[in-house]
Design a protein around this motif. Structure first.
Motif, PDB file in Angstrom:
ATOM      1  N   CYS A  59      -6.623 -12.563   0.708  1.00 15.08           N
ATOM      2  CA  CYS A  59      -7.049 -12.546  -0.789  1.00 15.08           C
ATOM      3  C   CYS A  59      -6.109 -13.102  -1.848  1.00 15.08           C
ATOM      4  O   CYS A  59      -6.391 -12.968  -2.934  1.00 15.08           O
ATOM      5  CB  CYS A  59      -7.536 -11.022  -1.180  1.00 15.08           C
ATOM      6  N   ARG A  60      -4.837 -13.299  -1.440  1.00 21.71           N
ATOM      7  CA  ARG A  60      -3.722 -14.337  -2.174  1.00 21.71           C
ATOM      8  C   ARG A  60      -3.257 -13.128  -3.186  1.00 21.71           C
ATOM      9  O   ARG A  60      -2.510 -13.567  -4.429  1.00 21.71           O
ATOM     10  CB  ARG A  60      -4.247 -15.290  -2.733  1.00 21.71           C
ATOM     11  N   HIS A  61      -3.503 -11.616  -3.009  1.00 18.80           N
ATOM     12  CA  HIS A  61      -2.562 -10.662  -4.062  1.00 18.80           C
ATOM     13  C   HIS A  61      -1.323 -11.058  -3.568  1.00 18.80           C
ATOM     14  O   HIS A  61      -0.945 -11.495  -2.669  1.00 18.80           O
ATOM     15  CB  HIS A  61      -3.182  -9.399  -3.284  1.00 18.80           C
ATOM     16  N   THR A  62      -0.468 -10.976  -4.762  1.00 16.97           N
ATOM     17  CA  THR A  62       0.997 -11.028  -4.640  1.00 16.97           C
ATOM     18  C   THR A  62       1.420  -9.520  -4.032  1.00 16.97           C
ATOM     19  O   THR A  62       1.213  -8.689  -4.859  1.00 16.97           O
ATOM     20  CB  THR A  62       1.696 -11.261  -6.073  1.00 16.97           C
ATOM     21  N   LEU A  63       2.013  -9.827  -3.017  1.00 18.74           N
ATOM     22  CA  LEU A  63       2.557  -8.606  -2.070  1.00 18.74           C
ATOM     23  C   LEU A  63       4.041  -8.467  -1.846  1.00 18.74           C
ATOM     24  O   LEU A  63       4.574  -9.658  -1.764  1.00 18.74           O
ATOM     25  CB  LEU A  63       1.777  -8.275  -0.831  1.00 18.74           C
ATOM     26  N   THR A  64       4.796  -7.369  -1.513  1.00 13.84           N
ATOM     27  CA  THR A  64       5.963  -7.420  -0.873  1.00 13.84           C
ATOM     28  C   THR A  64       5.902  -6.845   0.344  1.00 13.84           C
ATOM     29  O   THR A  64       5.124  -6.112   0.658  1.00 13.84           O
ATOM     30  CB  THR A  64       7.017  -6.544  -1.733  1.00 13.84           C
ATOM     31  N   ILE A  65       6.887  -6.935   1.274  1.00 12.92           N
ATOM     32  CA  ILE A  65       6.780  -6.617   2.597  1.00 12.92           C
ATOM     33  C   ILE A  65       6.888  -5.221   2.759  1.00 12.92           C
ATOM     34  O   ILE A  65       6.442  -4.554   3.609  1.00 12.92           O
ATOM     35  CB  ILE A  65       8.032  -7.447   3.392  1.00 12.92           C
ATOM     36  N   ASP A  66       7.393  -4.484   1.688  1.00 15.15           N
ATOM     37  CA  ASP A  66       7.549  -2.964   1.559  1.00 15.15           C
ATOM     38  C   ASP A  66       6.120  -2.319   1.233  1.00 15.15           C
ATOM     39  O   ASP A  66       6.039  -1.147   1.409  1.00 15.15           O
ATOM     40  CB  ASP A  66       8.338  -2.504   0.600  1.00 15.15           C
ATOM     41  N   GLY A  67       5.349  -3.207   0.656  1.00 12.09           N
ATOM     42  CA  GLY A  67       3.987  -2.756   0.247  1.00 12.09           C
ATOM     43  C   GLY A  67       2.985  -2.731   1.419  1.00 12.09           C
ATOM     44  O   GLY A  67       1.638  -2.683   1.457  1.00 12.09           O
ATOM     45  N   PHE A  68       3.445  -2.719   2.792  1.00  9.30           N
ATOM     46  CA  PHE A  68       2.687  -2.411   3.961  1.00  9.30           C
ATOM     47  C   PHE A  68       2.884  -1.070   4.507  1.00  9.30           C
ATOM     48  O   PHE A  68       3.894  -0.440   4.692  1.00  9.30           O
ATOM     49  CB  PHE A  68       2.710  -3.439   4.740  1.00  9.30           C
ATOM     50  N   HIS A  69       1.881  -0.381   5.109  1.00 11.91           N
ATOM     51  CA  HIS A  69       2.114   0.875   6.235  1.00 11.91           C
ATOM     52  C   HIS A  69       1.292   0.443   7.495  1.00 11.91           C
ATOM     53  O   HIS A  69       0.504  -0.150   7.577  1.00 11.91           O
ATOM     54  CB  HIS A  69       1.581   2.062   5.257  1.00 11.91           C
ATOM     55  N   PRO A  70       2.060   1.056   8.538  1.00 15.17           N
ATOM     56  CA  PRO A  70       1.545   0.980   9.841  1.00 15.17           C
ATOM     57  C   PRO A  70       0.011   1.624   9.878  1.00 15.17           C
ATOM     58  O   PRO A  70      -0.355   2.564   9.072  1.00 15.17           O
ATOM     59  CB  PRO A  70       2.347   1.628  10.858  1.00 15.17           C
TER      60      PRO A  70
END
Ligand SMILES: [Zn+2]
Ligand SMILES: [Zn+2]
Ligand SMILES: [Zn+2]
Ligand SMILES: [Zn+2]
Length: 316
Positions: A59-70
């Protein structure tokens, strides 16, 4: 990107399309979900993507790698675990992905290192060839000895560390230890003394005690000496007078008898006796005025004078 080096999927056509990663187009491996937009990818796929741009690939949202959860949803993970795969090493098929870890432990064709790789055998080969290599590998033969030596070295290192810690503490408290050693030495000398004394005849015992007592006494370079065996008032005045005229480092030794001991101790000389400026020496034998020569020729008198240079005062 997340194509597995150990297996390949067997039943892609029958797999639910929700289980596919939009990046690698394979069923998810270690799926992670974006906190903001909820899109899911393989962990490795999204890490690789984020090396070039920090955007959600969907969706091209700006994200950081910390903004993910398993992803931990059980039905979702169960579906992934049930996907059938084929081992790329031994070609065994119909292995459930959830069981593949167990298969790889016994797979006969997977490439594994020599058991002595830790001591630099660089042989690698299929598991079913390992037995042949082990038969001829010299490093495998010496491995038990090396392991034993490693254990010994480890133990020795721990011991050295332990001793080092003690040494550190010792240097911190070496003053206290020095003191303790002094006390121990004194106690030892005392114990030896007691042993010697208890094994000695009573006459020798007195001799030893006498000698030790004498060695403990101070011996002065210069000393003023008076001998008086009578209870006469003017002895006090004379001693004060002598004390006034001699250097302060000189002590005064008064030889006295049994009769005048209490008189001297209770006189105004008491404070000088306490401060050890004056010390009293008791003589068994009494010498009256007429026998001064007898005193001066008695070796017992001279032996008991505790000074090198003697200034002898006569009372009258
Ligand atoms: Zn992927
Ligand atoms: Zn997204
Ligand atoms: Zn296999
Ligand atoms: Zn080897």
């Amino acid at each position: 990107m997340a194509i597995n080096i150990d297996w390949e999927n067997m039943t892609e056509n029958s797999i639910d399309e929700d289980l596919f990663c939009p990046i690698c187009t394979e069923p998810f491996e270690e799926p992670v979900c974006a906190n903001q937009c909820g899109h899911t990818f393989c962990r490795k796929c999204i890490i690789n993507t984020f090396r070039t741009k920090s955007q959600c690939p969907t969706c091209r949202h700006t994200l950081t790698i910390d903004g993910f959860h398993p992803v931990t949803t059980h039905p979702f993970l169960n579906q992934l675990n049930k996907i059938l795969v084929k081992c790329k090493w031994c070609s065994q098929s119909n292995i459930q992905r959830g069981d593949f870890k167990d298969h790889i432990k016994i797979c006969t064709k997977i490439i594994i290192p020599c058991p002595a790789a830790g001591i630099y055998c660089d042989w690698q080969g299929q598991r079913d060839q390992m037995q042949d290599h082990v038969q001829v590998c010299p490093l495998v033969k010496i491995q038990p000895t090396i392991d034993e030596l490693k254990t010994i070295i480890k133990q020795q290192t721990e011991q050295i560390r332990f001793l080092y810690r003690i040494l550190e503490r010792t240097s911190e408290h070496h003053k206290e230890i020095k003191k303790s050693i002094k006390v121990i030495i004194l106690l030892t000398i005392f114990v030896i003394f007691i042993i010697i004394i208890s094994n000695t005849s009573s006459s020798n015992r007195q001799l030893i005690i006498k000698n030790i007592t004498r060695s403990v006494d101070h011996f002065y370079p210069c000393i003023a000496v008076l001998a008086e065996f009578r209870t006469v008032d003017h002895i006090v005045a004379i001693v004060h007078n002598v004390n006034h005229h001699i250097p302060s480092t000189w002590p005064i030794q008064i030889f006295h008898g049994k009769d005048n001991e209490a008189f001297i101790k209770n006189s105004t000389l008491a404070s000088l006796i306490t401060s050890e400026k004056i010390f009293l020496t008791y003589m068994n034998e009494t010498y009256d005025r007429g026998r001064t020569n007898q005193l001066l020729t008695d070796p017992k008198f001279w032996q008991r004078i505790r000074g090198e240079k003697i200034l002898l005062f006569q009372i009258d």
